[in-house]
Design an enzyme around this catalytic site. Structure first.
Site, PDB file in Angstrom:
ATOM      1  N   ILE A 108       0.894  -1.159   0.000  1.00 40.68           N
ATOM      2  CA  ILE A 108       0.000   0.000   0.000  1.00 40.68           C
ATOM      3  C   ILE A 108       0.931   1.207   0.000  1.00 40.68           C
ATOM      4  CG2 ILE A 108      -1.714   1.344   1.265  1.00 40.68           C
ATOM      5  CD1 ILE A 108      -3.011  -1.168   0.580  1.00 40.68           C
ATOM      6  N   PRO A 109       0.971   1.971  -1.102  1.00 38.34           N
ATOM      7  CA  PRO A 109       2.075   2.936  -1.286  1.00 38.34           C
ATOM      8  C   PRO A 109       1.896   4.215  -0.482  1.00 38.34           C
ATOM      9  CG  PRO A 109       0.594   3.012  -3.151  1.00 38.34           C
ATOM     10  CD  PRO A 109       0.048   1.952  -2.242  1.00 38.34           C
ATOM     11  N   CYS A 110       2.029   4.111   0.836  1.00 36.32           N
ATOM     12  CA  CYS A 110       1.907   5.310   1.667  1.00 36.32           C
ATOM     13  C   CYS A 110       3.037   6.294   1.376  1.00 36.32           C
ATOM     14  CB  CYS A 110       1.871   4.945   3.151  1.00 36.32           C
ATOM     15  SG  CYS A 110       3.264   3.959   3.686  1.00 36.32           S
ATOM     16  N   HIS A 111       4.114   5.806   0.762  1.00 33.01           N
ATOM     17  CA  HIS A 111       5.205   6.711   0.414  1.00 33.01           C
ATOM     18  C   HIS A 111       4.802   7.697  -0.680  1.00 33.01           C
ATOM     19  CE1 HIS A 111       5.504   3.045  -2.063  1.00 33.01           C
ATOM     20  NE2 HIS A 111       5.824   3.872  -3.029  1.00 33.01           N
ATOM     21  N   ARG A 112       3.684   7.408  -1.383  1.00 40.32           N
ATOM     22  CA  ARG A 112       3.256   8.311  -2.461  1.00 40.32           C
ATOM     23  C   ARG A 112       2.404   9.461  -1.944  1.00 40.32           C
ATOM     24  NH1 ARG A 112       1.538   3.408  -6.461  1.00 40.32           N
ATOM     25  NH2 ARG A 112       3.610   2.453  -6.545  1.00 40.32           N
TER      26      ARG A 112
END
Lengths: 302, 195
Positions: A207-211
């Site tokens: 889940i790309p929370c870095h985005r």
């Protein structure tokens, strides 16, 4: 009183009496008894006295689990090698519940196991060979070849689940502000809560929370290892970080295209195709709309 | 002789009804709770002795009982005490922990991993670790204290923490913690006849 000062005072009184050859004061007996008792207790410490709170908590956890016995499937974990490095993945029924980056240092995997065990209240079983669906799925997902969707968020609080599901929609190579996530899930005032939900993302990288980044173009915190890791992951995904940050420093929050009259986030793939001579920077959506620009339907700027 | 003493203790610790209790524990939380209460401290001490870390001992203890709960259906009463089965699980988890930490494994631990322990009683000498009766009696008395006093005493003397550190964990001021431990010590002294 068993305070340190009175303990010291009684000790001093007893020492004085002994030095002067006088009988010990009455308090010395009680003092000696206390020391003897403390010494006995300390002598027992080496056998390992469990914290009663731990014993009670574990008891409650086990009984809860026993009561909910039916339908309890096992949580297993394995390490998947990805382009970003080894990723520890915990899964149940073929769906990923938890993951995190690990290092070659075995203690990092142990810490992962401990964290997951605590959170899920279930024991983990190591699998040397993770199911191919998960191993290949995760690897392909990280490399951007194919989206991996076999995740289980059902055990999370509803708000966090919505935040994570929305975050999963942000395309690779792009970023969105925290406020965008808040607006998209219908909670425009909950920007901070979005940050908290992402900080506790149980499935980072997948889940790309870095985005999700700050509106001012800076990256913001990253629970997966700080802003430096966030920058590394985004750069790996092809986000032109330096360019975006420079635009943000100039006050460009949104980017309009003179010919199409469409306004985007600067990180939107549509915005990145706008020719330099057609770029119109905006500080806000209101400003762009006043000039007759409409928001992009791909990135839906807030 | 420690082993003989341990054997004698096992006799009281494992009453005849244990087989029935284990059978019931598969579906009856109360029966499982009885088994848990009977063994949790000994499993903890078993793990702590080998891992020398309370955090790791907690992990192993938690995993041991979770695994036991999961596999209770596979445990069969063949005269093998439930405790021996439990300690076999704990021992395997200890080995995993040591290996994960990169510690060199002793021959004892290595042999225990792959194969069955040669003697089902090998878990017993743990009992003998509480060498002195008075130490045992002191901690047994601690177990009868009110919960908060008990926890404070465990943290103070079992973990060798300062009053301030204990206070932080139990959410009391340093002064209140001192008072709490002082009252606990008075009670313990009275119960143990230490004057």
């Amino acid at each position: 009183m068993a305070t340190r000062s009175s303990t010291a005072a009684r000790f001093a009184a007893a020492t004085d009496a002994l030095l002067r050859g006088e009988p010990l004061p009455d308090s010395a007996d009680a003092f000696a008894a206390e020391l003897a008792l403390a010494a006995r207790l300390r002598a027992g410490a080496s056998i390992g006295i469990p914290d009663p709170a731990f014993v009670d908590d574990l008891r409650g956890e086990l009984l809860t689990r026993l009561r909910a016995r039916e339908g309890v499937a096992r949580v297993r974990y394995a390490v998947v090698e990805t382009d970003l490095g080894p990723l520890a993945v915990a899964y149940r029924d073929g769906r990923v519940l938890y993951c995190n980056a690990v290092t070659a240092d075995p203690s990092s995997l142990a810490a992962f196991v401990r964290a997951v065990t605590r959170t899920l209240g279930a024991p983990l079983e190591r699998e040397e060979e993770p199911p191919a669906v998960i191993a290949r799925g995760v690897r392909d997902h990280i490399a951007g070849r194919r989206r991996f969707q076999a995740v289980d968020l059902s055990w999370l609080p509803p708000f966090q689940r919505r935040v994570l599901e929305k975050t999963a929609e942000i395309p690779r190579g792009e970023v969105r502000p925290y406020a965008w996530v808040a607006r998209e899930i219908g909670a425009p005032g909950a920007v901070r809560a979005v940050g908290t939900a992402l900080a506790h993302n149980p499935i980072p990288f997948i889940i790309p929370c870095h985005r999700v980044v700050r509106a001012d173009g800076s990256l913001g915190e990253y629970s997966g290892g700080g802003p430096a890791v966030k920058a590394r992951v985004l750069a790996y995904e092809g986000v032109p970080l330096a360019e975006l940050l420079a635009a943000a420093r100039r006050g460009e929050r949104l980017r309009g295209c003179r010919t199409t009259r469409i306004v985007c986030y600067p990180a939107c793939r549509a915005a990145r195709r706008v020719r330099p001579e057609n770029v119109v920077p905006f500080a806000s959506l209101a400003e762009a709309q006043r000039l007759g620009y409409r928001p992009c339907t791909l990135c839906r700027p807030a | 002789m420690p082993v003989q003493r341990a054997r004698a203790e096992r006799a009281d610790a494992q009453p005849e009804d244990e087989a029935a209790l284990v059978a019931r524990a598969r579906t009856d939380p109360n029966a499982f709770a009885l088994l848990y209460d009977r063994y949790v401290e000994r499993v903890y001490q078993f793990a702590y002795r080998r891992l020398a870390s309370h955090a790791d001992a907690e992990d192993v203890t938690a995993q041991t009982f979770h695994r036991a709960l999961e596999h209770l259906g596979r445990y069969e009463w063949r005269g093998l005490p439930f405790g021996a089965w439990l300690f076999r699980i704990a021992r395997n988890l200890v080995v995993d922990h040591l290996r994960a930490a990169g510690a060199p494994l002793s021959l004892d631990e290595v042999s225990a991993n792959g194969a069955e322990p040669a003697d089902a009683d090998t878990w017993l000498p743990e009992e003998a670790l509480i060498a002195r009766d008075e130490v045992r009696a002191a901690w047994a008395a601690v177990a009868t204290l009110p919960p908060l006093q008990r926890r404070a005493v465990v943290l103070r003397f079992g973990r060798d923490l300062s009053h301030a550190e204990v206070g932080q964990i139990i959410g009391r001021s340093e002064a209140a913690t001192k008072q709490l431990i002082y009252r606990a010590m008075l009670t313990l002294r009275a119960r143990l006849g230490v004057r």
